[in-house]
Design an enzyme around this catalytic site. Structure first.
Site, mmCIF file in Angstrom:
data_model
loop_
_atom_site.group_PDB
_atom_site.id
_atom_site.type_symbol
_atom_site.label_atom_id
_atom_site.label_comp_id
_atom_site.label_asym_id
_atom_site.label_seq_id
_atom_site.Cartn_x
_atom_site.Cartn_y
_atom_site.Cartn_z
ATOM 1 N N LYS A 125 0.857 -1.184 0.000
ATOM 2 C CA LYS A 125 0.000 0.000 0.000
ATOM 3 C C LYS A 125 0.889 1.228 0.000
ATOM 4 O O LYS A 125 2.058 1.154 0.373
ATOM 5 C CB LYS A 125 -0.878 0.052 1.255
ATOM 6 C CG LYS A 125 -1.810 -1.138 1.461
ATOM 7 C CD LYS A 125 -2.503 -1.048 2.820
ATOM 8 C CE LYS A 125 -3.387 -2.254 3.058
ATOM 9 N NZ LYS A 125 -4.599 -2.211 2.231
ATOM 10 N N THR A 177 -9.065 -1.718 -1.790
ATOM 11 C CA THR A 177 -9.347 -2.668 -2.872
ATOM 12 C C THR A 177 -8.287 -3.752 -2.939
ATOM 13 O O THR A 177 -8.548 -4.818 -3.488
ATOM 14 C CB THR A 177 -9.431 -1.955 -4.237
ATOM 15 O OG1 THR A 177 -8.245 -1.176 -4.447
ATOM 16 C CG2 THR A 177 -10.653 -1.059 -4.320
ATOM 17 N N LYS A 230 -8.391 -7.935 -3.925
ATOM 18 C CA LYS A 230 -7.518 -8.606 -4.895
ATOM 19 C C LYS A 230 -6.848 -9.824 -4.268
ATOM 20 O O LYS A 230 -6.773 -10.896 -4.893
ATOM 21 C CB LYS A 230 -6.473 -7.617 -5.413
ATOM 22 C CG LYS A 230 -7.073 -6.469 -6.210
ATOM 23 C CD LYS A 230 -6.110 -5.299 -6.320
ATOM 24 C CE LYS A 230 -6.833 -4.048 -6.813
ATOM 25 N NZ LYS A 230 -6.068 -2.816 -6.608
#
Length: 867
Positions: free
Chosen positions: A600, A711, A715
């Site tokens: 991230k 998100t 995934k």
């Protein structure tokens, strides 16, 4: 005689640009019987010359060779992998353009409503593999390039990721464009063409993040179409003079003018000819090279206007810690929204409808607050240029825009200083003040409630005053949505609560984020995609466009052979990641260990710090064990990747700590067989496509109530990786779908967060009392165990003093969750079952579902198929 220049007209408002027929949105003329007339020349000659799609291997190889010969001006004996990639990409683009042209003509003929998605980021990833899969031509092109002496995997590796985004905001936008085309919805994206991306991340010998320009356009971009005939003038600075007729109109003139030039990127849908568009704007000077200054020897002034204009689209998110950087960011946002609106309005006018019907044909989605200047810009165009009365113009605006909020962090809500706005966009500042004056109904509904009026005001009464962009987006939009159920609830009960009280709850909604399974399963994990297709015994294109079909995998959870195949796919993906790291970074990775991944952008609320402190805790425990005790420990590889904003000092310190912890841990002979840490630099979509399929567990550990949705959690779970996280964002909805026994939750819940922060400020408790284990870890860092003694104190002090993101509160719970992961992983049969169940229940999180939610409940647009 000769023509002369009227010097008094320089800088004045000029006649609006006459749009030429080469632009999109025009239809052939019709004769008296209503039949389309052929525009010029002999119709048969033209039609004989029009080419079709290249779908067979012979026509594909011919197309590639043609581009080698003509587009690249190369010969077979001098073509390398890069040249072969470029030729193959241009060949695929030819197919996309044919579909793109037919799609745009179809949209123009049907003259239906369209939606436009404005996002400052579009994190697209590599395009060649995605285009081939969506076109259904991957096998044919693979055979074709093989016949030409190349390997498709080698060609795919030549492509650089487009430098158009940074994090989840941009990746979400990219998924929505893919889903819009795949769902045959008339949606265009609008963004900026950043010449140097955000930055290329490098790591110095002492572990610091360094930033270099991202040379993603170095070898040209075969996926974009320069539209030199599509350009709009955009003004900055100058002065705005109100007209004395009481109409609210004004004349804005003077200042600097730059050109916005369009570049188009075709977006192919899956299993359809529909091909939508991403239009990117590049800034160029209206008057470029100053020859008079050059001839006078003033070389800097000669290129000053060129450099000033080019800077607008040079870099994504320029560092705004300086006055120049802040002004450049605001320039970016206005330049992009002004050009996009001019283009949208031009396309609408081609329909021949009155401007009052604009919302019946146009919906515009604001992806976060970055495009909020579109609200006063549309008001300016309607009132000043189209001469629409003020109230009627406001009705048009508030029926056109829709606003997606992506954060509830007060410090992340965008504001702009009023003096800067007045200096850069004087007319827009007038309009913003007028909009707020117009909303006197707030005072009528809540008479005497001055505190409420102050909270709801578009202007924050600080020094200097600031414009609250989230408030402007809210009042200027028809509907406002959050991106996960918890997040949408927090939006309505915290940052926009007063607006909910004023407008009513019907203005506010939720659209949980989604991801495209085409890229995030089929493309990045072809082994798992093949296994799913064979097991479900249905066409791949069917389940890729209806992800709920994956629930059929639940019938095979108890099938031992299927579980073995599932585990084999995961192991192959681990080995693929290990090979990538060996080749690119020279690092050896134990593929039999548990793969623990957190990828991230670096931010305190995402708590990469908590993760690395947990790693240090594990390391210290291992060091305290006997060799016999260590052999009972589950080996673990911990992977980090992500970029920190150039001006974000604490986030950059976290990267430095991760790198130096890895340096110590990985070289320690006592522990290196049981624990390794890796920081993979220059995180990108392509790197994520290697990391995500290989994960056993992924960490989504934000402080409760701070992550809007996420998100990457979707995934990882779609690819069979289990989730370790806090009860936050979309983690909650994922747990509801896959079942609580298949996730690992820890930490305090959202309702407790504010009280805990209050206690930190007014009744602080030393870390040593709150979490002795964490205190030991912090002391180890302070002692210089990982080098750079004293360098990390600013980072550690954010935990010891204040601890806004509750690391001290959640640390012990986090360590227990990690222990539970180890225990569960050791039961291999049950772990694989959890992995299968997780993938099977991810149907809700397809971006196809999300984009249909927007289309039906917000934009009111319908699917329309190109034949």
């Amino acid at each position: 005689m000769t023509s002369v220049l009227d010097t008094t007209a320089i800088g004045k408002v000029q006649r609006r640009r006459r749009h030429v027929r080469t632009l999109t949105g025009y239809l052939p003329e019709k004769d008296s019987e209503g039949k389309e007339k052929w525009p010029r020349g002999e119709e048969k000659v033209w039609k004989d010359g029009l080419r079709g799609l290249d779908t067979g291997v012979p026509s594909i190889t011919k197309s590639i060779v043609n581009h080698v010969q003509t587009s690249l001006a190369r010969q077979p004996h001098e073509i390398d992998n890069l040249g072969a990639y470029q030729a193959a990409a241009l060949s695929v683009r030819d197919n996309l353009i044919i579909n793109w042209n037919d799609t745009q003509l179809h949209y123009s003929r049907t003259a239906g409503k369209r939606a436009y998605y404005l996002s400052l980021e579009f994190l697209m990833g590599r395009a060649l593999d995605n285009a081939l899969l969506n076109l259904g031509l991957k096998q044919q092109y693979t055979q074709g390039v093989d016949k030409l002496g190349f390997n498709m995997e080698d060609l795919l590796a030549q492509e650089r990721d487009a430098g158009l985004g940074n994090g989840g905001l941009g990746r979400l936008a990219a998924c929505y464009l893919d889903s819009s085309a795949s769902q045959e919805l008339p949606v265009w994206g609008y963004g900026l063409r950043y010449r140097y991306g955000i930055f290329q991340q490098l790591i110095s010998p002492d572990g610091q993040q360094l930033e270099a320009p991202d040379p993603w356009l170095e070898n040209s971009n075969p996926w974009e179409l320069p539209r030199i005939d599509v350009s709009y003038e955009v003004r900055f600075h100058g002065f705005a003079e109100r007209l004395p007729d009481g109409s609210g109109r004004a004349i804005w003139e003077g200042g600097q003018e730059v050109l916005a030039v369009a570049y188009d990127v075709p977006i192919p849908g899956c299993n359809t000819r529909n091909t939508n568009n991403l239009r990117l704007w590049e800034s160029k000077p209206k008057r470029g090279f100053d020859l008079n200054s050059f001839n006078a020897g003033d070389y800097e002034r000669a290129v000053e206007s060129s450099n000033s204009a080019a800077a607008i689209t040079s870099v994504l998110y320029p560092n705004d810690h300086t006055t120049f950087g802040k002004e450049l960011r605001l320039k970016q946002q206005y330049f992009w929204t002004a050009a996009s609106l001019a283009d949208i309005i031009r396309r609408f006018k081609n329909l021949g409808k009155p401007i009052t019907e604009f919302p019946q044909y146009v919906s515009i989605q604001l992806n976060d607050t970055h495009p909020t200047l579109a609200v006063p810009e549309l008001m300016r165009v309607l009132v000043d240029e189209e001469e629409v009365p003020w109230n009627a113009a406001w009705d048009i605006v508030t029926e056109t825009f829709f606003f997606t909020n992506h954060t509830v962090l007060p410090e992340a809500l965008e504001t702009w200083p009023v003096p800067l706005m007045q200096h850069l966009l004087p007319r827009h500042m007038q309009i913003i003040f007028d909009i707020w004056k117009m909303l006197s109904s707030v005072e009528r509904k809540f008479p005497g409630d001055k505190e409420r009026l102050a909270r709801m005001s578009l202007i924050e009464e600080s020094i200097p005053q600031n414009v609250r962009m989230a408030h402007l987006a809210c009042i200027g939009s028809r509907k406002v949505n959050g991106v996960a159920e918890l997040h949408s609830e927090l939006v309505q009960t915290t940052i926009l609560k007063d607006f909910v009280d004023f407008y009513g709850v019907s203005k506010f909604g939720n659209v949980t984020n989604g991801i495209t399974p085409r890229r995030w399963l089929d493309q990045c994990n072809p082994g798992l995609s093949r296994l799913i297709t064979l097991t479900l015994d249905i066409e791949k294109s069917i389940w890729l466009k209806d992800l709920t079909k994956l629930e059929g995998l639940l019938d095979y959870v108890e099938d031992e052979d299927f579980r073995e195949d599932w585990a084999a796919v995961k192991q192959a993906n681990k080995e693929k990641l290990a090979h990538h790291m060996q080749v690119t970074l020279g690092l050896n990775v134990n593929t039999k260990a548990l793969f623990d991944v957190q990828i991230k952008r670096l931010h305190e609320y995402k708590r990469q710090t908590l993760n690395i402190l947990g790693v240090i805790h594990r390391y210290l425990k291992l060091k305290a064990m006997t060799p016999k005790e260590r052999k009972t420990v589950t080996p673990r590889n911990v992977f980090f990747a992500g970029k920190a904003a150039p001006g974000y000092y604490i986030a950059k310190l976290t990267i430095r700590l991760i790198v130096n912890v890895a340096r110590v841990v990985n070289s320690d002979p006592d522990t290196k067989d049981y624990l390794n840490v890796f920081f993979l630099p220059d995180y990108s979509v392509t790197l994520a496509e290697v990391l995500i399929p290989a994960s056993d567990i992924s960490q989504h550990i934000s402080t409760a109530g701070t992550e809007a949705s996420g998100t990457s959690n979707m995934k990882f779970c779609l690819n069979g990786g289990l989730l370790l996280g806090t009860v936050d964002g979309a983690n909650i909805e994922i747990a509801e779908e896959v079942g609580p026994s298949n996730v690992f939750f820890f930490g305090h819940l959202t309702p407790a967060v504010e009280d805990l922060r209050y206690q930190h400020v007014y009744h602080p408790v030393p870390v040593e009392q709150k979490s002795p284990a964490l205190a030991q870890v912090l002391d180890a860092v302070s002692s210089g165990l990982f080098g750079d003694r004293g360098v990390y104190e600013p980072l550690l002090n954010t935990i010891r003093q204040g601890d806004y993101y509750l690391i001290t509160e959640d640390f012990d719970s986090y360590i227990e969750a990690l222990r539970m992961v180890d225990e569960a992983y050791n039961d291999r049969t049950e772990w694989i079952k959890k992995s299968i169940r997780t993938t099977a229940k991810m149907g809700k999180f397809s971006s196809d579902r999300a984009i249909q939610d927007y289309a039906q409940e917000y934009w009111n647009i319908e699917s329309t198929k190109v034949k």
